[in-house]
Design a protein around this motif. Structure first.
Motif, mmCIF file in Angstrom:
data_model
loop_
_atom_site.group_PDB
_atom_site.id
_atom_site.type_symbol
_atom_site.label_atom_id
_atom_site.label_comp_id
_atom_site.label_asym_id
_atom_site.label_seq_id
_atom_site.Cartn_x
_atom_site.Cartn_y
_atom_site.Cartn_z
ATOM 1 N N PHE A 35 -7.723 -24.066 3.408
ATOM 2 C CA PHE A 35 -7.908 -22.589 2.936
ATOM 3 C C PHE A 35 -8.858 -22.420 1.959
ATOM 4 C CE2 PHE A 35 -4.692 -24.606 0.341
ATOM 5 C CZ PHE A 35 -5.004 -24.367 -1.008
ATOM 6 N N ALA A 36 -9.441 -21.290 1.726
ATOM 7 C CA ALA A 36 -10.619 -20.939 0.975
ATOM 8 C C ALA A 36 -9.844 -19.898 -0.077
ATOM 9 C CB ALA A 36 -11.721 -20.208 1.604
ATOM 10 N N LEU A 37 -10.311 -19.710 -1.447
ATOM 11 C CA LEU A 37 -9.850 -19.094 -2.411
ATOM 12 C C LEU A 37 -11.024 -17.920 -2.704
ATOM 13 C CD1 LEU A 37 -8.127 -21.357 -4.990
ATOM 14 C CD2 LEU A 37 -7.173 -20.163 -2.819
ATOM 15 N N THR A 38 -10.935 -16.881 -2.592
ATOM 16 C CA THR A 38 -11.934 -15.882 -2.929
ATOM 17 C C THR A 38 -11.720 -15.671 -4.324
ATOM 18 O OG1 THR A 38 -10.440 -14.103 -2.362
ATOM 19 C CG2 THR A 38 -12.078 -14.595 -0.509
ATOM 20 N N ALA A 39 -12.866 -15.095 -5.036
ATOM 21 C CA ALA A 39 -12.967 -14.920 -6.273
ATOM 22 C C ALA A 39 -12.224 -13.737 -6.902
ATOM 23 C CB ALA A 39 -14.288 -14.450 -6.881
ATOM 24 N N GLY A 40 -11.321 -13.865 -7.772
ATOM 25 C CA GLY A 40 -10.371 -13.224 -8.569
ATOM 26 C C GLY A 40 -9.243 -13.074 -7.871
ATOM 27 N N ASP A 41 -8.744 -13.980 -7.068
ATOM 28 C CA ASP A 41 -7.585 -13.939 -6.415
ATOM 29 C C ASP A 41 -6.457 -14.500 -7.317
ATOM 30 O OD1 ASP A 41 -6.105 -13.108 -4.189
ATOM 31 O OD2 ASP A 41 -6.960 -14.461 -2.608
ATOM 32 N N PHE A 42 -5.195 -14.149 -6.784
ATOM 33 C CA PHE A 42 -3.831 -14.898 -7.565
ATOM 34 C C PHE A 42 -3.261 -15.415 -6.330
ATOM 35 C CE2 PHE A 42 -1.627 -14.739 -11.694
ATOM 36 C CZ PHE A 42 -0.754 -15.750 -11.236
ATOM 37 N N VAL A 43 -3.237 -16.706 -6.068
ATOM 38 C CA VAL A 43 -2.778 -17.484 -4.976
ATOM 39 C C VAL A 43 -1.267 -18.316 -5.638
ATOM 40 C CG1 VAL A 43 -2.991 -19.047 -3.312
ATOM 41 C CG2 VAL A 43 -4.862 -17.521 -3.970
ATOM 42 N N SER A 44 -0.209 -18.036 -4.986
ATOM 43 C CA SER A 44 0.803 -18.902 -5.232
ATOM 44 C C SER A 44 1.335 -19.940 -4.386
ATOM 45 C CB SER A 44 2.077 -17.941 -5.240
ATOM 46 O OG SER A 44 2.111 -16.941 -6.381
ATOM 47 N N ILE A 45 1.379 -21.073 -4.367
ATOM 48 C CA ILE A 45 1.619 -22.009 -3.677
ATOM 49 C C ILE A 45 3.058 -22.475 -3.776
ATOM 50 C CG2 ILE A 45 1.224 -24.345 -2.910
ATOM 51 C CD1 ILE A 45 -1.822 -24.035 -3.736
#
Lengths: 261, 251, 251
Positions: A35-45
């Motif tokens: 997966f890829a994270l975009t700038a400014g994102d808030f990702v929960s795992i």
């Protein structure tokens, strides 16, 4: 392939997890996580125990190298910790320097970045204010409650001025009230900066409440089971957000995914 | 088994290098002659073993150390039980003991020499004096840490004081006392040798001191090696004994 | 009230000794009356005879102790922080540690001679072990999480050493250094007795040989006092350096 490039143009990936797999001797811990994270994102795992959440986060921090695949920060591969990527550990009582005051613990990150001593007081004061520790600047970690200690760790990570902040179940050991307060403070800090957040938790509600996006992992070996967008209004509110029908719908979906096995 | 052999092999590398370097430098006359040479030292060691003088010296040192250790420990266990079980005794003799404990035993060797003269009595009493302190401290601590409930049970069962100590206090404090005895055994050897070097002409300590004044570095290092071996052996033996006897008390 | 029992007991012991000596129940050539010892102490200090031995012993012990600490911490860090040191060097240290340190004094005498350098060398050898082994353990048992913190912050090795490794090992180093200073005093007395070039050890030895018992006891008293005072001073230093430690659980 083309699609990925288009996404890159629209919102460039800061952190790119590419087909990451990990084995310890004969045991496969993670398989093909991508997966890829975009700038400014808030990702929960989220994921059950044994799905390799922590191992994945450590690979993203450059603390362990994946056996296959790679993690890239912008255009370089992460093999060692990067100054732009900070990590907050769950065990704050071990991750803080007990012989330094709150101020001293935050200063450690400034020292690491070789910021002139003359600039320390102003920067530290600002960080203390942002995490609500101004009154405790000269206390030693042992004199603070768990919630306050975890704030110190967050402040130290912010002092790195990271572009990505990785957090490994940071509120897992705290009581419910402290936990909710810290969730809201974290959201405030996030909205005031453009830091990309990666937040590991085993608490489904916490994952939905905080994130824009939830990556669900399944176990044995750890792999991505689902990647869910969270379109809840911000700023979020401990009561109304949690009562929102979309919140409940995602909760149902997550519950279904994680209890399927 | 292989892992153990490898571990021992790694442990031997450094001393062998050291000895090899020493021998090489001495052969090249890069070291003062008073440092002798490992090969000469081994020869001296063999000769003292062969003529029996080593056994005699090691025996004298060990017997004096063991006798002093036994005497000092016996007195100390008695005193420790009294101090540990009776708060009044503790507050009366505590400060005096604390004061006497702060005097290094070596400073008393001249005093003891004056009072007792040369001989095994001097050495044994010096060892007993030095050994007394750690054993008394460990015994008192061990006795004090006994669960008060246990002593109440003993009292409720109408055991007399002597039986309470024999059947309840001593077994409960045994593991802690054993630690004190082990510390004391190491100390006993040290004090015996020190007394021999400073005053009493017997044992390995005197052997080393004599070799030094007789300008026999080879003999001196040979005795020193035996002494190191002895210290290491006594310590290893006691650690093993403690593990075996008090495996249940390991924390 | 209880706290006065101890002092009253000490006063009673002194009074008893005074009485026994006054009645001539004990040979005062071996056991002088407390007032005679006190008089010898006061006159020695007033006339200035005692200041030189006190200064010499203090200088020997501090020079030896400081060198032992420096050597112990540096060597301890090298051994404790690296797998190489733990595998190859630590076993040799374990073998040498139980060696009675006084045994090294005759070697110093032979190799170095009767002088201050020999005294300090003997003290260093005797006093280095506690601080060395404590710092090996201190550096080896650092919190692994802090090593990761140091990696994620990308601390330079020098900064990591100062900010994380040394403070983390400091409690054990100080505990070792406190035992070392007691040993430094003991070794100073031993070496001074053998070297007879001044110091309290020499004072004790000379007083014993010429049967000046009050002077002898005054010397013993001073050695004890030196031990108590250095221990108190280090207790203060420890409390200051480890002020970040939460108060230990008392039970």
């Amino acid at each position: 392939m083309l699609f990925e490039n288009v996404l890159d143009v629209l919102a460039p990936a800061v952190l790119d997890v590419r087909h990451v797999g990990m084995r310890y001797e004969s045991r496969e811990v993670m398989r093909d996580i991508h997966f890829a994270l975009t700038a400014g994102d808030f990702v929960s795992i989220v994921g059950p125990s044994g799905c390799g959440k922590t191992t994945l986060l450590r690979a993203m921090a450059g603390l362990t190298e994946p056996t296959s695949g790679s993690v890239r920060f912008k255009d370089r591969e992460i093999r060692e910790p990067q100054s732009e990527v900070a990590i907050v550990f769950q065990d704050y009582n071990r991750a803080l320097l007990p012989w330094r005051t709150v101020r001293g613990n935050i200063a450690l990150a400034l020292e690491a970045r070789r910021i002139a001593r003359s600039e320390h007081p102003a920067r530290i004061a600002d960080l203390l204010r942002r995490v609500g520790l101004t009154r405790h600047a000269d206390h030693y970690p042992a004199q603070l409650s768990g919630g306050l200690q975890q704030r110190v760790q967050i402040a130290r990570a912010l002092a790195q001025e990271p572009q990505v902040l990785l957090m490994d179940e940071p509120f897992g050991a705290l009581d419910a009230i402290t936990r909710q307060r810290l969730q809201d403070e974290l959201l405030e800090i996030w909205s005031a900066t453009s830091t990309t957040m990666v937040f590991i938790t085993h608490d489904l509600e916490e994952a939905i409440y905080l994130g824009n996006r939830i990556i669900v992992l399944e176990a044995n070996p750890g792999r991505v089971a689902a990647d869910i967008r969270v379109d809840l209004a911000r700023p979020r509110h401990q009561l109304t957000t949690r009562e929102d029908s979309r919140f409940l719908a995602i909760r149902h979906q997550l519950f279904g995914l994680l209890s399927a096995e | 088994m292989n892992a153990r052999a490898a571990k021992a092999g790694r442990a031997a590398v450094f001393p062998l290098l050291l000895l090899g370097g020493w021998d090489g430098l001495a052969r090249a006359h890069a070291l003062p002659d008073s440092l002798s040479r490992p090969t000469t030292i081994v020869a001296a060691l063999v000769s003292t073993v062969a003529d029996g003088s080593l056994w005699a010296m090691a025996g004298q040192t060990l017997i004096a150390a063991a006798a002093g250790w036994a005497l000092g420990s016996l007195l100390a266990i008695g005193a420790g039980i009294a101090i540990g079980t009776t708060p009044v005794v503790r507050s009366i003799v505590g400060p005096a003991l604390e004061l006497m404990r702060s005097v290094p035993p070596v400073a008393l060797i001249p005093v003891a020499l004056l009072a007792l003269g040369l001989g095994p009595k001097l050495e044994i009493l010096m060892v007993a004096f030095a050994v007394f302190w750690p054993v008394v401290l460990f015994t008192a601590a061990g006795v004090r840490s006994i669960d008060a409930r246990l002593l109440e049970v003993a009292r409720a069962l109408r055991f007399g004081a002597a039986q309470r100590i024999l059947h309840f206090v001593l077994p409960a404090a045994a593991a802690t006392i054993a630690v004190g005895l082990r510390v004391a055994a190491g100390l006993a050897l040290v004090v015996a040798v020190t007394t021999e070097i400073i005053a009493n002409p017997s044992g390995l300590g005197y052997g080393i001191a004599f070799a030094s004044t007789a300008l026999r570095p080879d003999l001196m290092f040979a005795d020193l090696f035996v002494l190191a071996l002895l210290g290491f052996g006594v310590n290893a033996l006691l650690v093993a004994a403690q593990r075996r006897l008090f495996a249940w008390a390991r924390r | 009230m209880r706290r006065w029992y101890g002092l009253m007991f000490i006063a009673a012991l002194v009074a008893l000794a005074e009485l026994v000596c006054a009645r001539g129940l004990i040979w005062s050539a071996i056991f002088p009356a407390p007032h005679a010892t006190l008089a010898a102490l006061v006159s020695g200090l007033a006339a200035g005879d005692l200041w030189a031995p006190i200064a010499a012993t203090l200088a020997h012990m501090l020079a030896g102790w400081i060198s032992a600490c420096a050597l112990g911490v540096v060597l301890g860090a090298l051994v404790g922080m690296t797998a190489f040191g733990r595998d190859y060097i630590a076993p040799t240290l374990e073998f040498l540690r139980p060696l009675p340190a006084a045994a090294i004094a005759p070697i110093g005498l032979l190799l170095i001679g009767r002088n201050d350098a020999m005294i300090v060398a003997v003290i260093v050898f005797g006093a280095v072990w506690p601080v060395l082994l404590a710092s090996v353990h201190g550096f080896a048992s650092i919190e692994p999480r802090l090593k990761e913190v140091s990696r994620t912050l990308q601390l330079t090795p020098v900064r990591a050493l100062w900010a994380i490794w040394i403070p983390s090992a400091l409690p054990e180093i100080i505990a070792g250094a406190r035992i070392s200073i007691a040993l430094a005093l003991i070794m100073a007395v031993v070496a001074e007795i053998l070297a007879s070039t001044g110091g309290l050890g020499d004072w004790l030895n000379l007083a014993e040989r010429s049967y000046r018992t009050p002077e002898l006891y005054a010397g013993v008293l001073l050695v004890g006092l030196l031990g108590v005072l250095t221990n108190l001073a280090l207790e203060r230093v420890e409390a200051y350096l480890l002020r970040w430690k939460p108060p230990a659980a008392t039970f």
